[in-house]
Write a protein that holds these residues in place. Sequence first.
Motif, PDB file in Angstrom:
ATOM      1  N   MET A  24       0.936  -1.381  -0.024  1.00  0.00           N
ATOM      2  CA  MET A  24       0.089  -0.150   0.135  1.00  0.00           C
ATOM      3  C   MET A  24       0.959   1.143  -0.050  1.00  0.00           C
ATOM      4  SD  MET A  24      -3.192   1.007   2.481  1.00  0.00           S
ATOM      5  CE  MET A  24      -3.985  -0.258   2.157  1.00  0.00           C
ATOM      6  N   ILE A  25       1.849   1.262   0.804  1.00  0.00           N
ATOM      7  CA  ILE A  25       2.824   2.293   0.948  1.00  0.00           C
ATOM      8  C   ILE A  25       3.409   2.658  -0.429  1.00  0.00           C
ATOM      9  CG2 ILE A  25       5.043   3.269   1.725  1.00  0.00           C
ATOM     10  CD1 ILE A  25       4.144   1.942   4.425  1.00  0.00           C
ATOM     11  N   LYS A  30       3.775   5.467  -5.791  1.00  0.00           N
ATOM     12  CA  LYS A  30       3.827   5.393  -7.211  1.00  0.00           C
ATOM     13  C   LYS A  30       2.737   6.507  -7.594  1.00  0.00           C
ATOM     14  CE  LYS A  30       5.863   1.063  -8.064  1.00  0.00           C
ATOM     15  NZ  LYS A  30       5.674  -0.074  -8.652  1.00  0.00           N
ATOM     16  N   LYS A  31       1.546   6.550  -6.875  1.00  0.00           N
ATOM     17  CA  LYS A  31       0.440   7.243  -7.219  1.00  0.00           C
ATOM     18  C   LYS A  31       0.815   9.008  -7.137  1.00  0.00           C
ATOM     19  CE  LYS A  31      -3.286   4.442  -5.795  1.00  0.00           C
ATOM     20  NZ  LYS A  31      -4.289   4.052  -4.970  1.00  0.00           N
ATOM     21  N   SER A  35       9.394   8.391  -4.865  1.00  0.00           N
ATOM     22  CA  SER A  35      10.014   7.149  -4.519  1.00  0.00           C
ATOM     23  C   SER A  35       9.293   6.821  -3.346  1.00  0.00           C
ATOM     24  CB  SER A  35      11.557   7.377  -4.448  1.00  0.00           C
ATOM     25  OG  SER A  35      11.790   8.434  -3.175  1.00  0.00           O
ATOM     26  N   THR A  36       9.339   5.705  -2.546  1.00  0.00           N
ATOM     27  CA  THR A  36       8.968   5.335  -1.520  1.00  0.00           C
ATOM     28  C   THR A  36       9.599   6.169  -0.158  1.00  0.00           C
ATOM     29  OG1 THR A  36       8.612   3.174  -1.975  1.00  0.00           O
ATOM     30  CG2 THR A  36       8.453   3.281   0.090  1.00  0.00           C
ATOM     31  N   SER A  37      10.842   6.209  -0.267  1.00  0.00           N
ATOM     32  CA  SER A  37      11.631   6.977   0.650  1.00  0.00           C
ATOM     33  C   SER A  37      11.218   8.588   0.812  1.00  0.00           C
ATOM     34  CB  SER A  37      13.038   6.999   0.372  1.00  0.00           C
ATOM     35  OG  SER A  37      13.821   7.640   1.282  1.00  0.00           O
ATOM     36  N   ARG A  50       3.081  16.373  -2.088  1.00  0.00           N
ATOM     37  CA  ARG A  50       2.618  16.874  -3.453  1.00  0.00           C
ATOM     38  C   ARG A  50       3.645  16.241  -4.654  1.00  0.00           C
ATOM     39  NH1 ARG A  50       1.745  23.186  -3.785  1.00  0.00           N
ATOM     40  NH2 ARG A  50      -0.409  23.351  -2.566  1.00  0.00           N
ATOM     41  N   GLY A  51       3.114  15.444  -5.201  1.00  0.00           N
ATOM     42  CA  GLY A  51       3.907  14.791  -6.120  1.00  0.00           C
ATOM     43  C   GLY A  51       3.831  15.355  -7.575  1.00  0.00           C
TER      44      GLY A  51
END
Length: 105
Positions: A24-25, A30-31, A35-37, A50-51
């Motif tokens: 889920m993380i 990705k959404k 990066s996860t970090s 804010r991606g």
Amino acid sequence: MESNKARRNTTPIKVWVFPEEKEMIISNAKKHGLSTSSFLRQLGLNIEVRGIVDQQRILELVKINADLGRLGGLLKLWLTNDEKIKCFNKNTIDELLTKISIIQN
């Protein structure tokens, strides 16, 4: 906090999660186009996430707004009975307006 230092040379934080939580993380990161970090860092530092996806959507809306402005200008030109657009009849304009309405919805 030193921002000019490479993060890879600093200390990582381990977080224990179940496999479903990890997925889920990763999915949420990705959404947001992060990066996860970076995603977890922003959440942990209470920074609004804010991606690049948000920025892409804003650019898309700006382009759509510009297109609608151009279409409005063309419609105004048609309503003034300009000689340049005499080749378009009422049915063509009605079809165009219907398509615009569908796209807006």
